[in-house]
Design a protein around this motif. Structure first.
Motif, PDB file in Angstrom:
ATOM      1  N   LYS A  79       0.633  -1.362  -0.150  1.00 36.25           N
ATOM      2  CA  LYS A  79       0.036   0.328   0.079  1.00 36.25           C
ATOM      3  C   LYS A  79       0.786   1.163   0.034  1.00 36.25           C
ATOM      4  CE  LYS A  79      -3.319  -2.520   2.624  1.00 36.25           C
ATOM      5  NZ  LYS A  79      -4.698  -1.955   3.128  1.00 36.25           N
ATOM      6  N   ARG A  86       2.500   6.075  -1.342  1.00 37.38           N
ATOM      7  CA  ARG A  86       0.974   5.875  -1.562  1.00 37.38           C
ATOM      8  C   ARG A  86       1.131   4.563  -2.931  1.00 37.38           C
ATOM      9  NH1 ARG A  86      -4.214   6.523  -2.555  1.00 37.38           N
ATOM     10  NH2 ARG A  86      -3.917   9.082  -2.656  1.00 37.38           N
ATOM     11  N   LEU A 105      -0.522   3.092  -6.473  1.00 38.55           N
ATOM     12  CA  LEU A 105      -1.747   3.097  -7.175  1.00 38.55           C
ATOM     13  C   LEU A 105      -2.575   2.258  -7.970  1.00 38.55           C
ATOM     14  CD1 LEU A 105      -2.245   7.581  -8.354  1.00 38.55           C
ATOM     15  CD2 LEU A 105      -2.661   5.838  -5.716  1.00 38.55           C
ATOM     16  N   GLU A 106      -1.079   1.746  -9.144  1.00 33.28           N
ATOM     17  CA  GLU A 106      -1.576   0.783  -9.654  1.00 33.28           C
ATOM     18  C   GLU A 106      -0.166  -0.178  -9.598  1.00 33.28           C
ATOM     19  OE1 GLU A 106      -3.146   0.918 -12.665  1.00 33.28           O
ATOM     20  OE2 GLU A 106      -2.353   3.324 -13.225  1.00 33.28           O
ATOM     21  N   ARG A 144       3.066   3.033 -10.309  1.00 38.22           N
ATOM     22  CA  ARG A 144       2.276   4.389 -10.409  1.00 38.22           C
ATOM     23  C   ARG A 144       1.480   4.462  -8.612  1.00 38.22           C
ATOM     24  NH1 ARG A 144      -0.524   7.600 -14.010  1.00 38.22           N
ATOM     25  NH2 ARG A 144      -0.936   5.317 -15.501  1.00 38.22           N
ATOM     26  N   LEU A 166       1.063   8.294  -5.981  1.00 38.01           N
ATOM     27  CA  LEU A 166       1.774   8.844  -5.175  1.00 38.01           C
ATOM     28  C   LEU A 166       2.135   9.532  -4.270  1.00 38.01           C
ATOM     29  CD1 LEU A 166      -0.848  11.828  -5.847  1.00 38.01           C
ATOM     30  CD2 LEU A 166      -1.129  10.772  -3.626  1.00 38.01           C
ATOM     31  N   GLU A 168       2.149  12.821  -8.946  1.00 30.86           N
ATOM     32  CA  GLU A 168       2.523  11.472  -9.719  1.00 30.86           C
ATOM     33  C   GLU A 168       3.838  10.734 -10.144  1.00 30.86           C
ATOM     34  OE1 GLU A 168      -0.248   9.263 -12.098  1.00 30.86           O
ATOM     35  OE2 GLU A 168      -2.632  10.000 -10.082  1.00 30.86           O
TER      36      GLU A 168
END
Length: 265
Positions: free
Chosen positions: A4, A10, A12-13, A25, A27, A34
């Motif tokens: 996570k 953080r 994202l994917e 990807r 943050l 990003e």
């Protein structure tokens, strides 16, 4: 399941994965920007202090690079024993996909560049990518390089090659790398030649179903003439590509400056 969070980022994917690790990807929670976050595999449960120091030194080198054709690197760190790099996030096509959509153009009466491109080639071909702005903006063609040899640095310290595995993408390996001989800048120029050959022909100079067959070709055979594969190819570019992928390092261009001078002729 992807983590996570990795450091201050953080997740994202997942954008891609391969032998060298995984790219996410993410943050940046500090700036809300990003980034592309590359979590490198070390081949072991943890990264020792010596490897971490080498990664830090390598990052310092990358952070000093500022060039429109080199992807920006923002930060390096270690997460759960695995090193990571936060880089500029660039959307687009992989080099492989770009070659797939462009290949037929090589054999048409009026070949064209179907996509402006930005190439992000990493230590593993799985990550190699090409970015394409809108198709109407062909005048803005741009190539981005995203391969800094980090896998080799980590292999030296974290034992990736302890079992005799070679680091890197097989089809881009110079003969001396396959043979386990000392490497220098001419080995990188060989890899450049392979990429140039691919871009001009839509196929690599050597290709096979198994690594051993590929290595045999690299060591023992000559690639097909570029201009036989691409009738519209530039003769000078073809000559440069073929010289770059010669078997013996002494027979290649010796420096990137020599390549530049040849391309400027």
């Amino acid at each position: 399941m992807p983590p996570k969070a990795i450091g201050p980022y953080r997740v994202l994917e997942t954008l891609g994965s391969g032998g060298a690790g995984t790219v996410y990807r993410a943050l940046d929670r500090r700036s809300n920007d990003e980034v592309a976050l590359k979590l490198l595999s070390t081949g072991g449960p943890s990264l020792d202090d010596r490897a971490a120091r080498r990664l830090a030194r390598e990052f310092e080198t990358l952070a000093d690079l500022s060039h429109p054709n080199v992807v920006k690197v923002f930060e390096a760190g270690v997460h759960a024993g695995q090193p990571y790099l936060a880089m500029e996030l660039i959307e687009g096509l992989t080099l492989r996909h770009y070659l797939d959509v462009s290949f037929n153009d090589l054999h048409t009466p009026t070949p064209s560049s179907r996509f402006p491109l930005t190439l992000r080639r990493t230590a593993d071909d799985d990550f190699g990518s090409v970015d394409s702005p809108d198709e109407d903006e062909d005048d803005d063609r741009q190539v981005r390089l995203m391969d800094f040899g980090l896998a080799k640095f980590l292999a030296d310290d974290a034992g990736i090659t302890a079992d005799g595995k070679l680091v890197g993408t097989y089809r881009y390996m110079a003969p001396e790398q396959i043979l386990g001989e000392p490497l220098d800048g001419r080995s990188d120029l060989y890899s450049l030649g392979v990429i140039l050959y691919e871009l001009m022909s839509g196929r690599p100079p050597f290709d096979a179903k198994t690594p051993h067959e590929l290595w045999r070709q690299v060591l023992e055979t000559e690639p097909p003439p570029l201009l036989a594969l691409n009738l519209h190819g530039d003769p000078q570019l073809a000559r440069v590509a073929h010289r770059l992928i010669r078997k013996e390092p002494d027979d290649r261009f010796q420096t990137a400056e020599e390549v530049y001078e040849a391309l400027s002729e």
